[in-house]
Structure formats: C-alpha cells, structure tokens
Design an enzyme around this catalytic site. Sequence first.
Site, PDB file in Angstrom:
ATOM      1  N   PRO A  80     -57.864  21.456 -30.219  1.00 53.95           N
ATOM      2  CA  PRO A  80     -59.219  21.282 -29.665  1.00 53.95           C
ATOM      3  C   PRO A  80     -59.245  21.286 -28.147  1.00 53.95           C
ATOM      4  O   PRO A  80     -58.410  20.664 -27.482  1.00 53.95           O
ATOM      5  CB  PRO A  80     -59.647  19.924 -30.228  1.00 53.95           C
ATOM      6  CG  PRO A  80     -58.910  19.816 -31.519  1.00 53.95           C
ATOM      7  CD  PRO A  80     -57.578  20.453 -31.269  1.00 53.95           C
ATOM      8  N   CYS A  81     -60.233  21.994 -27.615  1.00 56.81           N
ATOM      9  CA  CYS A  81     -60.318  22.183 -26.168  1.00 56.81           C
ATOM     10  C   CYS A  81     -61.348  21.285 -25.512  1.00 56.81           C
ATOM     11  O   CYS A  81     -61.452  21.255 -24.286  1.00 56.81           O
ATOM     12  CB  CYS A  81     -60.672  23.641 -25.855  1.00 56.81           C
ATOM     13  SG  CYS A  81     -62.311  24.130 -26.471  1.00 56.81           S
ATOM     14  N   GLN A  82     -62.137  20.535 -26.314  1.00 52.78           N
ATOM     15  CA  GLN A  82     -63.259  19.800 -25.736  1.00 52.78           C
ATOM     16  C   GLN A  82     -62.829  18.787 -24.686  1.00 52.78           C
ATOM     17  O   GLN A  82     -63.539  18.559 -23.703  1.00 52.78           O
ATOM     18  CB  GLN A  82     -64.041  19.082 -26.847  1.00 52.78           C
ATOM     19  CG  GLN A  82     -64.808  20.009 -27.768  1.00 52.78           C
ATOM     20  CD  GLN A  82     -63.953  20.507 -28.923  1.00 52.78           C
ATOM     21  OE1 GLN A  82     -62.732  20.367 -28.901  1.00 52.78           O
ATOM     22  NE2 GLN A  82     -64.589  21.086 -29.921  1.00 52.78           N
ATOM     23  N   PHE A  84     -60.460  19.053 -22.578  1.00 46.38           N
ATOM     24  CA  PHE A  84     -59.991  19.715 -21.359  1.00 46.38           C
ATOM     25  C   PHE A  84     -61.062  20.578 -20.695  1.00 46.38           C
ATOM     26  O   PHE A  84     -60.939  20.925 -19.520  1.00 46.38           O
ATOM     27  CB  PHE A  84     -58.783  20.600 -21.672  1.00 46.38           C
ATOM     28  CG  PHE A  84     -57.651  19.884 -22.352  1.00 46.38           C
ATOM     29  CD1 PHE A  84     -56.983  18.854 -21.714  1.00 46.38           C
ATOM     30  CD2 PHE A  84     -57.260  20.231 -23.636  1.00 46.38           C
ATOM     31  CE1 PHE A  84     -55.939  18.188 -22.346  1.00 46.38           C
ATOM     32  CE2 PHE A  84     -56.227  19.581 -24.265  1.00 46.38           C
ATOM     33  CZ  PHE A  84     -55.551  18.546 -23.628  1.00 46.38           C
ATOM     34  N   SER A  85     -62.088  20.936 -21.441  1.00 42.87           N
ATOM     35  CA  SER A  85     -63.106  21.857 -20.937  1.00 42.87           C
ATOM     36  C   SER A  85     -63.911  21.225 -19.808  1.00 42.87           C
ATOM     37  O   SER A  85     -64.211  20.027 -19.826  1.00 42.87           O
ATOM     38  CB  SER A  85     -64.042  22.273 -22.072  1.00 42.87           C
ATOM     39  OG  SER A  85     -65.108  23.047 -21.585  1.00 42.87           O
TER      40      SER A  85
END
Length: 442
Positions: A80-82, A84-85
């Site tokens: 999941p990238c949330q 780091f976004s």
Amino acid sequence: MRYGCVCSGIGSATRAWQPLGWEAQFFSEIDKFPSAVLAHHYGSNMPGEPLAKNGIPNYGDFTQIGPEAGPVDLLVGGTPCQSFSVAGKRLGLDDPRGNLALEYLALARRLRARWIVWENVPGVLSSYSGSEQAAREVQEGPVGGEGNGIEDRDFAMFLSFVRECGYGFAYRVLDAQYVRVDGHARAVPQRRERVFLVGYLGDWRPAAAVLFEPEGMRGDSAPSRKAGQRVAGTVTGGAHPGGFNGQDAYNDKLIAHTLLAKANSSHRDDQETYVAHTLRADGFDASEDGTGRGTPIVPIAFAHQAGGKQTTLGYSDDGTCQTLSAHQKRAISFQERGRDGGRSLEIGGDVAFALTAPNGGGRAQEKNILQGWAVRRLTPRECERLQGFPDDFTNVPYRGKPAADGPRYKALSNSMAVNAMRWIGQRIDTMEKILQQREDAA
C-alpha cells in the site's frame, strides 16, 4: 520462473509475465472486487474460502503466509502506497499500511526467493517517520550539526532491511508512458511514475543490470560540428544546407512550399493545380478566381435563433465577419412543421449551418446543442487501456451481477502498469539465462 505475488490487485504482474512462460504459485489479495477479477481470470478462490485447487490460490493476508507456500524464485508486490503518497497523511512506516513494506521483506526471507520486485509511489523517496524533531532534521539537518537527516527517511530504513535480508538491490523511477515493449509498442497514454526496486539474493549486480541500460549511462555526447565564425542571420531569410539560417545565396527558398499536385521547385504564384491553398493573408492572392479574396476557412460560424428572430454570423464578400439576416443569400432558414417539433432545414449558398435542436414542444427557442464546455470522466474501459489491460478486463461478474464502475475505477487506479511490469520481467528473464549459462560453464 515460479513466483509469488502479494498485494496482487487485479493481477498486473501475471498479465505481464504470462507471455514469458512464468508460473504464478500464489496470489495474496484481501479486497473483494480485485479478488473477484483474479477468480474470473485465473480460477482463484475468494478471501476466506478454501484455497483453489484448479486455479492459482489466493492466500488473502500475506503476513500469514508461511514457508509452505514456497519455494518461489521471485516475490513481487506493490505494498500500500497511501502512507507514502503526498496526497495522504505521510505517516510512512508508522502507518500499519506502510509497515507492510517490511512485512513483504519478511515473507521474501521466509520463502528465500532469489529475486524480489517491489513497487511504490515516488513519495516513498521523501517520506519519513518518527518524532517532530526527526521530521525537522530531515528538512533542515540535525540540530546543532551538519547533514541532511537522510538516515531518517523511510526509504533508507527500507533499504537497510533489504540488505539485512541478504539482497543486493537497485531501484529506479519508471514512467509508464515511456516504457515500450512487445505488445505495448506505444507504451500507455498516461504519465505514471513509480519507484521499482529489484533485488537479487547475495549480489547487487544482477539487479542493477535489470533496471539500468549501460548504453544510456555512458554519457556519450553527439559529435561536434566543425568550428567556424560567421554572423548569425535572420530567421526569415531561408534554410541553409549547412544549418546556417541567414540571408545569403539561399534566401530565395522558403522553408515550406505550398503543396502542389505536380513537381514544384519554387513558390511562384503562377503555379497551377494547388492541392491546398496557402492560408489567406493581406497582400497575397491565394484565390481561385484571381480576386485576391482567397477562400475563407470557415464561411459561417454559428446560426442562432431566439424569440422568432434569425441571426447568422458569416463572412461578407470582402472577407469580413458580419451579422447576416435570415433573408440574405448565406443565411439559414428554419421552418417549423406541426406541433411535434419536426422541422426542415433550408441551406442557402455554400454555407454550413450550426448544430441545433428543438427545446421541446416544437417551439423555436434557443436551440444550440452545445452551450459551453465540460470535462467528462474517463470510462472504465479507457482506464484499462491506460494501465495496459485489454478492454473489459475488469468487467467481471461481481455479487451476482455485472461489476459497477466504482470498484473497477478503484482497482485499476491501484494497479501497476502492465507494460512496465513486462519490461522488468523480460530483463529478469534475460539475466536468469545469463546467470544459468555462467553456472553451467563453471
């Protein structure tokens, strides 16, 4: 190559690597709709159901996968990238979703995969975790000393764990719009930058050879032209064969000639058989009849009718734009017929009329079809094309009926671009063959 895929989504890695002959050992996806896509295309089970026997099993939560799922040659995942976004709260590894990046490495260690492929958003390169002081040091450097606090970056911590697990690694930001491979000769029509990390057990060099092309890193510059001295000419003078654009012996040649239906070596106005006339300008006669007026690009712009009065914008005989009445030669007349709104159009001269439509009840009110501009939303099929999937790949049965647009949008936005994954897979496949040849020779 046998590989395992975690945070599988709708299976972009499998879609990309099937032509290579690679075999997927397992998926790991917990969301219902992406799991339904995997079940439809690859015979996988839904989360919580018994593992598929005749398809690719879906283990669900990958943190619970044990060594029995292996062995695998490669482990791929886009955790999941949330966290780091730049569009999120930027909690980094302090976010349980961000911490799944470390769980991914733990699974790679349990399975002892030779290769790892990990993907995330570029924001991971600047994300940090920890106290407010640590965050300030990342931006300004350690308090009372020098430096930039780079050791506090989440990505630096992630790389340290990659190394601790025994992998040499390389990472690179790839933009899917520039990645051209077989099956995707024109890449994909979207700007999609992602960080890709490739690791190889015990050695960084195979990983670096996968992600970087030596030909593009040598820094060879184009050969220089012969040195010389001359005065810079004007842009309008002409095109010089040697690259000099100035007023010299070549100033009688135009950069682009008018297109003719026969060979032409000049731009004289007495040439015949023009394919397309030069765009009209003051002082130049590009007309067919020699009047000097030329041919207007658009004879009539729009026709508008309100309150029973016809108004038409058009070109007069002298080439100027004016308002024409409904009774002039180049006007457009509208006639109502009956109460059902049926109408006939009478076009006078060589005029193109504006698109109009009745406003209900057969009344001749304001009837322009398009009044203003609006940006429409992309369709799910267009989003599939943006990510390199075939049309309707996500149009699968879901909860007893065809999938709604919402789940399809979400699944596609979270997916990896197929062309980028194909490029990485092809280069790993090539490197595997080279390594095998070296092993056989030894």
